[in-house]
Enzyme design. Structure first.
Site, PDB file in Angstrom:
ATOM      1  N   ASP A   1       0.837  -1.205   0.000  1.00  0.00           N
ATOM      2  CA  ASP A   1       0.000   0.000   0.000  1.00  0.00           C
ATOM      3  C   ASP A   1       0.872   1.256   0.000  1.00  0.00           C
ATOM      4  O   ASP A   1       2.085   1.204   0.264  1.00  0.00           O
ATOM      5  CB  ASP A   1      -0.880  -0.044   1.263  1.00  0.00           C
ATOM      6  CG  ASP A   1      -2.173   0.731   1.111  1.00  0.00           C
ATOM      7  OD1 ASP A   1      -2.307   1.513   0.153  1.00  0.00           O
ATOM      8  OD2 ASP A   1      -3.056   0.551   1.977  1.00  0.00           O
ATOM      9  N   MET A   2       0.278   2.397  -0.275  1.00  0.00           N
ATOM     10  CA  MET A   2       0.995   3.680  -0.285  1.00  0.00           C
ATOM     11  C   MET A   2      -0.080   4.766  -0.197  1.00  0.00           C
ATOM     12  O   MET A   2      -0.788   4.998  -1.153  1.00  0.00           O
ATOM     13  CB  MET A   2       1.769   3.790  -1.602  1.00  0.00           C
ATOM     14  CG  MET A   2       2.877   4.785  -1.649  1.00  0.00           C
ATOM     15  SD  MET A   2       2.320   6.471  -1.815  1.00  0.00           S
ATOM     16  CE  MET A   2       1.711   6.508  -3.469  1.00  0.00           C
ATOM     17  N   ASN A   3      -0.198   5.357   0.980  1.00  0.00           N
ATOM     18  CA  ASN A   3      -1.405   6.141   1.256  1.00  0.00           C
ATOM     19  C   ASN A   3      -1.233   7.651   1.301  1.00  0.00           C
ATOM     20  O   ASN A   3      -2.098   8.336   1.851  1.00  0.00           O
ATOM     21  CB  ASN A   3      -2.037   5.660   2.565  1.00  0.00           C
ATOM     22  CG  ASN A   3      -2.754   4.341   2.368  1.00  0.00           C
ATOM     23  OD1 ASN A   3      -3.699   4.254   1.617  1.00  0.00           O
ATOM     24  ND2 ASN A   3      -2.266   3.301   3.021  1.00  0.00           N
TER      25      ASN A   3
ATOM     26  N   CYS B   1      -1.116  -1.127  -4.425  1.00  0.00           N
ATOM     27  CA  CYS B   1      -2.271  -0.383  -3.918  1.00  0.00           C
ATOM     28  C   CYS B   1      -1.754   0.983  -3.496  1.00  0.00           C
ATOM     29  O   CYS B   1      -0.628   1.097  -3.022  1.00  0.00           O
ATOM     30  CB  CYS B   1      -2.846  -1.147  -2.726  1.00  0.00           C
ATOM     31  SG  CYS B   1      -4.148  -0.274  -1.849  1.00  0.00           S
TER      32      CYS B   1
ATOM     33  N   ASP C   1     -10.480   2.066  -3.707  1.00  0.00           N
ATOM     34  CA  ASP C   1     -11.049   1.781  -2.392  1.00  0.00           C
ATOM     35  C   ASP C   1     -12.564   1.767  -2.448  1.00  0.00           C
ATOM     36  O   ASP C   1     -13.215   1.418  -1.468  1.00  0.00           O
ATOM     37  CB  ASP C   1     -10.593   2.848  -1.384  1.00  0.00           C
ATOM     38  CG  ASP C   1      -9.287   2.448  -0.717  1.00  0.00           C
ATOM     39  OD1 ASP C   1      -8.861   1.286  -0.889  1.00  0.00           O
ATOM     40  OD2 ASP C   1      -8.698   3.295  -0.019  1.00  0.00           O
TER      41      ASP C   1
HETATM   42  C1  DGJ Z   1      -5.821   1.920   1.811  1.00  0.00           C
HETATM   43  C2  DGJ Z   1      -6.137   0.701   0.997  1.00  0.00           C
HETATM   44  O1  DGJ Z   1      -6.579   1.058  -0.260  1.00  0.00           O
HETATM   45  C3  DGJ Z   1      -7.162  -0.130   1.755  1.00  0.00           C
HETATM   46  O2  DGJ Z   1      -7.557  -1.227   0.983  1.00  0.00           O
HETATM   47  C4  DGJ Z   1      -6.570  -0.569   3.057  1.00  0.00           C
HETATM   48  O3  DGJ Z   1      -5.487  -1.430   2.823  1.00  0.00           O
HETATM   49  C5  DGJ Z   1      -6.124   0.638   3.857  1.00  0.00           C
HETATM   50  N1  DGJ Z   1      -5.283   1.518   3.088  1.00  0.00           N
HETATM   51  C6  DGJ Z   1      -5.400   0.215   5.104  1.00  0.00           C
HETATM   52  O4  DGJ Z   1      -4.899   1.276   5.773  1.00  0.00           O
END
Ligand code: DGJ
Length: 741
Positions: A479-481, A527, A549
């Protein structure tokens, strides 16, 4: 497929069964662009295509020739300021402050196959005869900078790839401030420009506009390719549609800041460019050093958008994605994120996994929250050690229990990030991307690790390797948010700060490469808060991506339809989630949620214990169906038939290579009554085969289904008979067509 050079006319002709690409060496030593399009037969001389004319208010290179102005010549690798006033493919700042360069022909070579791009993702060949590569070397005599233009033409399909390599053979360092991977000057602008744009939870919606004089562009300055604009565009003739017509797709194999731009000049020429975003880019090239740009993939199709997409799908599935999972059917998974968020214990996870196993799920994925002090998004990122309070037996213990249930185990990581409340940050606060004396902005309370630094990437590699070495982890969701702010690396000198964005993404690629080499059978899913970094660069390392998401089936119609323009179905992470849906609060029926998710990797994003007995029976059937048909769904030929961007209905289909089986997905957003009859013309079938429709048991020839269409009308056409099951909103059906002997 062939690449030929005609000595007398100084023309290069690259061609295969579908396309021709023709260039000429011009009298000033630069490369002119003569033709790109449908294949034409080769001949000695195409140089008549180089049109020059005298025009008022124009600057010329030669006093004796009032026609040769680069402003009016279509070129391959244009520079600014030597009679061309349009945007250049390259800008180099030299020691004396000059920006002027002139890249003139030195020599060329032709190689079979396709060379690797060092440190960068790219399409590849497995046998030399799959492609041929032309490398044209140009040189700027004043600075000594050499430029190698790479053109690889694939033997089949209208595929041409491009990239550029710089070499400083001079005596002083220079600064490259613009280095586009592609410049293509097209002779007219009668095109519709298509881009895939959106935002978090509504990624890759199709936007179309007609090209006009001036500049139209999409880009990212976020450090990731972004939810906002995908590094992909299409130029299509206005009369082209999904089924027919001339279409050019441009896809950049890169995951960082990018720019794709069309500049239409007032003489009707379209200058198309794609590459690293020149904004905030400045690369110092010392003598002896080289710099490689990312690859651009150009696909030309005469079979409309579907033809273009099918070429991208096969190429990206087979010659961009790599490794153990490339050709394999993807495991049906259950991810705990929307089931529990941060609120889980080992016991709770096991209960979810047990039910999943009972339904036929093959892979259980533990999402965010398993490590460090991560009980919310305020803490823990960076500390990749299991939290003993939640997981008393550690990751290995949990994975073993999942294995004993008869499933594989997968794990979530966010390797590039750190929370301030973490041991990693307390130990290495300087490892975060930050600008001295400036405040540090956060995203989701997290900060971006400086992946331009090798020691940071090394550290993250070792922490991940430690967990993965237990040998019980078969899947990673990477992931990378958040995007990058205050971009600066304390490890680099002032005149190299313009390199940080690109060095960052090279660090990400390096970590991926090391992990897949060390753990070749782990399935990676990329992701970035859903689809914030769903791009071809990622596909080179992770053959599938969580595309959004937004897990609602109805919202996913547009997201997956748009995504399919460039990306194969095997790369589209798609799950059935709970209702009311957690993003849009819609109650989409279970069968429709699954009917959309089948056109992807398929899985569940909920706690199956919360479903009724009846629903569990339905889920079991869904999983069995997916197991029976996923080979076809994920690797068959996909056609878009009706767009969710144009009306209430969406239809798409996938057809097997032998054309004996097809599955049609039909979806209607809002219900109607007393509506028109409906039918859809199918595609990709064999005209002479008789197909049995396994859903309604009708039998029709392929030519009937493709030319007069398949009836899709239901009880909404007319009054609903009292003995019929009425439809509701968010309806969908799958039609399975099987050729009968
Ligand atoms: C963002 C992702 O897109 C989600 O599916 C999930 O993994 C969350 N982060 C978790 O923090």
């Amino acid at each position: 497929m062939s690449i030929v050079y005609h000595e007398d006319s100084k023309t290069f002709h690259l061609y295969n069964d579908s396309i021709s690409y023709i260039m000429v060496l011009m009298r000033n030593g630069q490369l002119g662009q003569l033709y790109y399009g449908k294949k034409i037969r080769d001949k000695e001389d195409f140089s008549y295509l180089l049109e020059t004319a005298g025009r008022p208010m124009t600057s010329y290179l030669y006093e004796q020739d009032r026609t040769f102005s680069l402003e009016h010549i279509k070129q391959e690798f244009p520079v600014y300021g030597t009679t061309d006033y349009r945007h250049p493919a390259v800008e180099i700042i030299q020691e004396n402050g000059s920006h002027i360069s002139e890249f003139c022909f030195e020599f060329f070579e032709i190689q079979n196959g396709k060379p690797k791009l060092e440190g960068l993702p790219a399409t590849y060949t497995e046998a030399e005869e799959e492609a041929q590569t032309l490398i044209v070397t140009l040189k700027d005599q004043v600075t000594g900078i050499c430029v190698k233009l790479f053109y690889s033409i694939f033997a089949t399909g209208g595929i041409l790839t491009r990239s550029v390599q710089f070499l400083n053979l001079g005596t002083s360092p220079v600064y490259i401030t613009k280095a586009m991977s592609l410049n293509l000057d097209l002779p007219d602008y009668d095109y519709d420009w298509i881009q895939l744009s959106g935002a978090w939870a509504r990624e890759r919606h199709i936007k179309i506009r007609h090209l006009e004089q001036g500049i139209q562009a999409i880009d990212s300055m976020r450090g990731n390719s972004s939810h906002n604009h995908n590094p992909f565009i299409v130029l299509k003739r206005p009369t082209a549609d999904e089924r027919q017509g001339e279409v050019i797709g441009i896809s950049l194999v890169y995951s960082g800041n990018f720019l794709i731009q069309a500049e239409v000049d007032t003489y009707g020429v379209t200058r198309l460019q794609a590459g690293i975003n020149p904004a905030r880019f400045c690369w110092k090239l010392e003598n002896g050093e080289s710099f490689q740009t990312p690859e651009v993939v150009m696909v030309y199709s005469e079979q409309g958008l579907n033809g273009m997409s099918q070429t991208f799908h096969k190429l990206y599935q087979k010659r961009l994605a790599r490794g153990y999972w490339r050709d394999r059917e993807r495991p049906i998974l259950n991810n705990n994120w929307e089931a529990t968020y941060f609120n889980f214990t080992e016991e709770k996870l096991i209960k979810i996994a047990q039910k999943a196993k009972e339904c036929g799920v093959e892979l259980f994925v533990l999402d965010d929250g398993w490590f460090g002090e991560r009980s919310s998004d305020h803490a823990g990122l960076g500390d990749w050690v299991a939290n003993p309070k939640r997981l008393p037996n550690g990751i290995e213990g949990l994975a073993e229990k999942i294995e004993n249930l008869g499933m594989q185990f997968g794990l979530w990581f966010e390797p590039e990030m750190v929370n301030k409340d973490s041991d990693l940050y307390r130990e290495h606060p300087d490892w975060v991307i930050q600008t001295p004396e400036r405040s540090m902005s956060h995203g989701r309370y997290q900060y971006v690790l400086d992946f331009s630094r090798k020691e940071v990437v090394d550290f993250v590699y070792h922490s991940m390797e430690k967990i993965l070495s237990c040998g019980k982890i078969s899947y990673i969701k990477w992931d990378m948010n958040r995007s990058i702010t205050e971009c600066y690396s304390t490890a680099l000198p002032a005149d190299r700060q313009g390199e940080v964005f690109h060095r960052y993404i090279l660090g990400v690629y390096d970590l991926y490469e090391r992990l897949i080499n060390r753990f070749p059978t782990i399935l990676f899913e990329s992701c970035a808060s859903g689809g914030g970094r769903l791009d071809p660069g990622m596909l080179y390392y992770a053959p599938q991506g969580w595309v959004s998401d937004n897990s609602d089936g109805i919202s996913r119609l547009k997201i997956q339809y748009g995504t399919s323009l460039c990306y194969p179905i095997s790369s589209i992470g798609s799950h059935v989630s709970a209702i009311p849906n957690h993003q849009v609060y819609r109650n989409t029926p279970l069968h429709t949620r699954a009917n959309v998710a089948y056109f992807g990797t398929f899985g569940y994003e909920l706690d199956l214990n919360k479903l009724s007995l009846e629903e569990i029976e339905e889920v079991k059937q869904q999983i069995q169906f997916m197991k029976n048909y996923r080979g076809l769904l994920q690797y068959g030929t996909f056609y878009r038939l009706k767009s969710p961007f144009e009306g209430n209905e969406t239809i798409w289909t996938v057809v097997s290579d032998d054309k004996k089986t097809a599955i049609v997905g039909w979806y209607r957003v809002l219900n109607g009554v007393n509506m028109p009859y409906t039918r859809v013309k199918l595609e990709g079938l064999c005209s002479d085969f008789l197909y049995r429709n396994l859903v309604n048991n009708t039998i029709h020839y392929g030519d009937e289904l493709m030319n007069l269409g398949m009836i899709t009308s239901d009880v909404t056409a007319g009054e609903v008979p009292s003995n019929a099951k009425p439809c509701t909103d968010f309806e969908s059906r799958l039609y399975i067509l099987q050729a009968v002997e």
